[in-house]
Design an enzyme around this catalytic site. Structure first.
Site, PDB file in Angstrom:
ATOM      1  CG  ASP A 213     -14.293  47.820  27.611  1.00 30.70           C
ATOM      2  OD1 ASP A 213     -13.688  48.043  26.540  1.00 30.70           O
ATOM      3  OD2 ASP A 213     -13.860  47.024  28.470  1.00 30.70           O
ATOM      4  CB  SER A 214     -13.739  52.823  26.371  1.00 35.23           C
ATOM      5  OG  SER A 214     -12.749  52.139  27.121  1.00 35.23           O
ATOM      6  CG  LEU A 215     -10.202  48.958  25.107  1.00 34.37           C
ATOM      7  CD1 LEU A 215      -9.555  47.719  25.704  1.00 34.37           C
ATOM      8  CD2 LEU A 215      -9.132  49.912  24.562  1.00 34.37           C
ATOM      9  CG  HIS A 399      -8.951  53.992  25.442  1.00 35.75           C
ATOM     10  ND1 HIS A 399      -8.669  54.744  26.564  1.00 35.75           N
ATOM     11  CD2 HIS A 399     -10.055  53.249  25.748  1.00 35.75           C
ATOM     12  CE1 HIS A 399      -9.549  54.474  27.511  1.00 35.75           C
ATOM     13  NE2 HIS A 399     -10.393  53.577  27.042  1.00 35.75           N
TER      14      HIS A 399
END
Length: 423
Positions: A213-215, A399
């Site tokens: 995902d965004s990570l 993040h």
């Protein structure tokens, strides 16, 4: 035998599109196949002046424009750079550059949408042009290993890097951020006058695929503040310094960053868009095109696939109206995770090691899935606990920061290096 050529102007900043327009203008002006041979003069470096047989005038780019799509007209032959053209045998972008990313080959261009897609080439000469059509994504251009330009939503352009030493150079273009709602287009590299685009670099023997995902995307990892506007998120996201790209480069491996911000295995961030999940998009070449299945050219056979999905499934409480309870969400997540691992096993075979990443609230669930698969005889699935000790989470919206990505890569590299991959 029919042969296809591109026409390239010596005042080369006009770009591919203006050059093609020049060829068409010349033909319309009366330079048929035989006439062209009679009405073209050439210097010793292979640059042509196209002269109309009827008017005696040369084809030139009007006002020596440097814009793609500039007007091409006839004018008195005065020897200007904007009147000099070169015939270059056409070849598809895929034949000119090396990439391991998910791209769609359209011949003179390639299309793509996943983050971190990169293109590597070799040129000889004092400059290189990068042909792009992208109004959504950001890019870094790297020459001989150093970033020399960052392009912010460049649009339809040929961006030139000039002033290089007159020798061979490596050139790399990398897409920094995720733009799942848009299609990006790359038209290849072009060399400055007197130079040449050389054969593409060889592929690396090692390949790693990162799923997440965004990570995994590198969401906001260059930010100096956790509080970001959406525009700041986009400008400060750089997959090329995310933990996946860093891990691959330390291991001298080609890689794919198949990350999609906000998506989970069965539940997206805060329960949004319940009809789709990460698994909806994984098979696609272009994320914004439903049913657009990526066609593996047969060269993508990763020895390692790293799966890091779960943050969005569990990071927020289940909202009223969602079809989940905490227990059913956990059970659904484990079931879907097992099915996704089986999909990867079927796709890549037993020679690929699958690394299932556990962190935070979903670590125990991932560990349980891995144990179940190991007990069933699939020893090629390995569990890796992502130790977040020492991470500052200073990227946008808490993040990973670029520093965090480096720390994670430094922890992941020895684990991957110790896997039975034959490396």
């Amino acid at each position: 035998m029919q042969r296809t050529f591109r026409v390239w102007g010596r005042g080369r900043r006009v770009g591919v599109f203006a050059a093609v327009t020049a060829l068409m203008a010349a033909l319309v002006a009366g330079l048929g196949a035989a006439g062209a041979a009679q009405a073209a003069t050439v210097d010793t470096s292979g640059w042509y002046v196209l002269v109309n047989r009827n008017s005696g005038r040369a084809v030139e780019v009007q006002n020596a424009s440097t814009a793609d799509g500039a007007e091409v007209v006839q004018f008195t032959d005065w020897g200007g750079a904007n009147q000099q053209w070169q015939l270059v045998r056409a070849s598809g972008v895929a034949a000119q550059v090396h990439t391991a990313g998910r791209v769609k080959d359209a011949g003179n261009t390639v299309q793509y949408s996943w983050p971190g897609v990169y293109f590597e080439g070799r040129v000889r000469g004092t400059g290189v042009g990068v042909v792009l059509n992208d109004s959504a994504a950001d890019y870094d251009i790297q020459i001989d290993g150093a970033t020399v330009a960052t392009l912010v939503t460049p649009g339809n352009t040929t961006h030139w890097i000039d002033g290089l030493q007159d020798r061979e150079h490596s050139v790399r273009l990398v897409k920094r951020n995720d733009t799942p709602g848009d299609t990006s287009t790359f038209g290849g590299f072009v060399a400055a006058p007197g130079g040449a685009v050389l054969s593409k670099p060889a592929a690396r023997s090692r390949q790693i695929e990162f799923i997440g995902d965004s990570l995994t995307v590198g969401y906001g990892n260059l930010s100096t503040s956790r509080t970001c506007t959406w525009d700041q998120v986009k400008r400060n996201t750089n997959s090329d310094v995310g933990y996946g790209a860093l891990t691959a480069r330390q291991l001298n491996a080609d890689y794919q960053i198949n990350g999609y911000s906000g998506r989970g295995m069965v539940r997206n961030f805060n329960g949004g868009e319940p009809d789709v999940t990460y698994r909806t998009f994984y098979d696609r070449a272009l994320q914004n095109v439903s049913g657009d299945v990526w066609q593996n050219p047969g060269t993508w056979r990763p020895q390692v696939v790293v799966v890091n999905l779960g943050t969005n499934d569990f990071s927020t409480a289940v909202n009223p109206g969602e079809p989940w309870t905490p227990d059913s969400l956990a059970a659904g997540y484990r079931s879907a995770y097992d099915g996704f691992l089986q999909k990867l096993r079927t796709r890549y075979g037993t020679g690929t090691t699958i690394v299932a990443v556990g962190a935070g609230q979903y670590a125990g669930h991932v560990q349980q899935v891995v144990k179940t698969r190991n007990d069933a005889g699939d020893s090629g699935v390995r569990y890796w606990f992502l130790d977040d000790s020492g991470l500052d989470f200073l990227g946008c919206d808490w993040h990973y920061s670029a520093r965090d990505d480096r720390l994670i890569a430094d922890r992941l590299v020895p684990f991957v290096a110790g896997l039975p991959t034959g490396w």
